[in-house]
Design an enzyme around this catalytic site. Structure first.
Site, mmCIF file in Angstrom:
data_model
loop_
_atom_site.group_PDB
_atom_site.id
_atom_site.type_symbol
_atom_site.label_atom_id
_atom_site.label_comp_id
_atom_site.label_asym_id
_atom_site.label_seq_id
_atom_site.Cartn_x
_atom_site.Cartn_y
_atom_site.Cartn_z
ATOM 1 N N ALA A 29 0.862 -1.390 0.071
ATOM 2 C CA ALA A 29 -0.194 -0.015 -0.091
ATOM 3 C C ALA A 29 0.861 1.344 -0.125
ATOM 4 C CB ALA A 29 -0.747 0.083 1.104
ATOM 5 N N ASN A 30 0.267 2.486 0.253
ATOM 6 C CA ASN A 30 1.112 3.636 0.263
ATOM 7 C C ASN A 30 0.563 4.346 1.556
ATOM 8 O OD1 ASN A 30 -0.724 5.768 -1.382
ATOM 9 N ND2 ASN A 30 -0.576 4.068 -2.731
ATOM 10 N N ARG A 31 0.997 5.624 1.473
ATOM 11 C CA ARG A 31 0.540 6.635 2.535
ATOM 12 C C ARG A 31 -0.488 7.350 2.419
ATOM 13 N NH1 ARG A 31 4.274 5.828 6.755
ATOM 14 N NH2 ARG A 31 6.296 5.296 6.166
ATOM 15 N N SER A 32 -1.259 7.373 1.080
ATOM 16 C CA SER A 32 -2.419 8.457 0.743
ATOM 17 C C SER A 32 -3.457 8.217 1.958
ATOM 18 C CB SER A 32 -2.610 8.063 -0.501
ATOM 19 O OG SER A 32 -4.014 8.705 -0.720
ATOM 20 N N ALA A 95 -3.761 7.652 -5.038
ATOM 21 C CA ALA A 95 -2.354 7.288 -5.091
ATOM 22 C C ALA A 95 -2.410 6.069 -5.547
ATOM 23 C CB ALA A 95 -1.544 7.654 -3.902
#
Ligand code: C5P
Length: 220
Positions: A29-32, A95
């Site tokens: 995943a990512n930090r969005s 994102a």
């Protein structure tokens, strides 16, 4: 600035991260946080637009008066966007993970050597929607999160993705998850630098800007 021009228009917004499974229990995943995308959906709805928000996994509440469709992966996001079209305006604020994993059907076990993951490129949702064709929305908006040389990279991205407006932000100074954003607006007529603003305020201004772009198109 007056976003009333969005009243009755269909606005489709993507927001949040995507989750790409590695196996049945793990994902990349990512930090969005989805704050900026959700704020844009909320601002468009307040202006009277019919808003479809396609959101990855976030902890935010659904914005009032918005049709929210929740997805996890980039491929699901693309399918949900396609089924939401046609639209007057498309805003790609999500994102999206650039790569997905060739996921294992069973949970990967520790067995001596660390496993290697095979990554596959995800579809570019923004570029797909912005491509010329019958379903292309009148206005397509992209985002660019950069960590240096922000405006130059954003101008390149603006051309490469085929969008009508690109919102660029420098994410090296803690934008992911934050309540404020410093953005640059790239269009065919140049670059505008906006001051540091709350994400709600960025959304309000952007909604006004999009309403004006639609009005200009209609009077051409
Ligand atoms: O290429 P990059 O990921 O920096 O581009 C960011 C812009 O493209 C954002 O508007 C994002 O929502 C969109 N995007 C997309 N699908 C992807 C990758 C990015 O819609 N697979």
């Amino acid at each position: 600035q007056g976003a009333e021009g969005l009243a009755g228009r269909h606005v489709v917004v993507t927001s949040g991260p995507t989750h790409e499974p590695i196996d049945p229990v793990r994902f990349i995943a990512n930090r969005s946080s989805g704050k900026q995308g959700h704020a844009i959906a909320a601002a468009a709805a307040r202006a009277g637009a019919r808003v479809t928000l396609i959101s990855g996994p976030v902890t935010l509440e659904d914005p009032p008066g918005v049709d929210v469709r929740r997805i996890e992966t980039a491929q699901e996001m693309l399918a949900a966007v396609k089924s939401a079209l046609p639209a007057d305006v498309f805003v790609a604020a999500a994102a999206v993970a650039d790569w997905r994993v060739e996921a294992a059907a069973q949970k990967i076990k520790k067995s001596g050597a660390p496993p290697s993951l095979t990554l596959v490129e995800n579809p570019d949702i923004l570029a797909t929607v912005a491509a010329p064709g019958q379903d292309r929305p009148g206005i397509v908006v992209g985002f660019a999160a950069e960590t240096g040389d922000t405006v130059r990279r954003a101008q390149e991205k603006f051309l490469r993705k085929g969008c009508d407006l690109l919102v660029a932000n420098d994410v090296s100074s803690g934008v992911f998850g934050a309540d404020e954003n410093t953005v640059h607006i790239v269009t065919a007529s140049g670059v505008e630098d906006w001051p540091r603003l709350g994400k709600e305020e960025v959304a309000e201004r952007l909604a006004g800007r999009l309403a004006r772009m639609l009005a200009d198109r209609n009077s051409e």
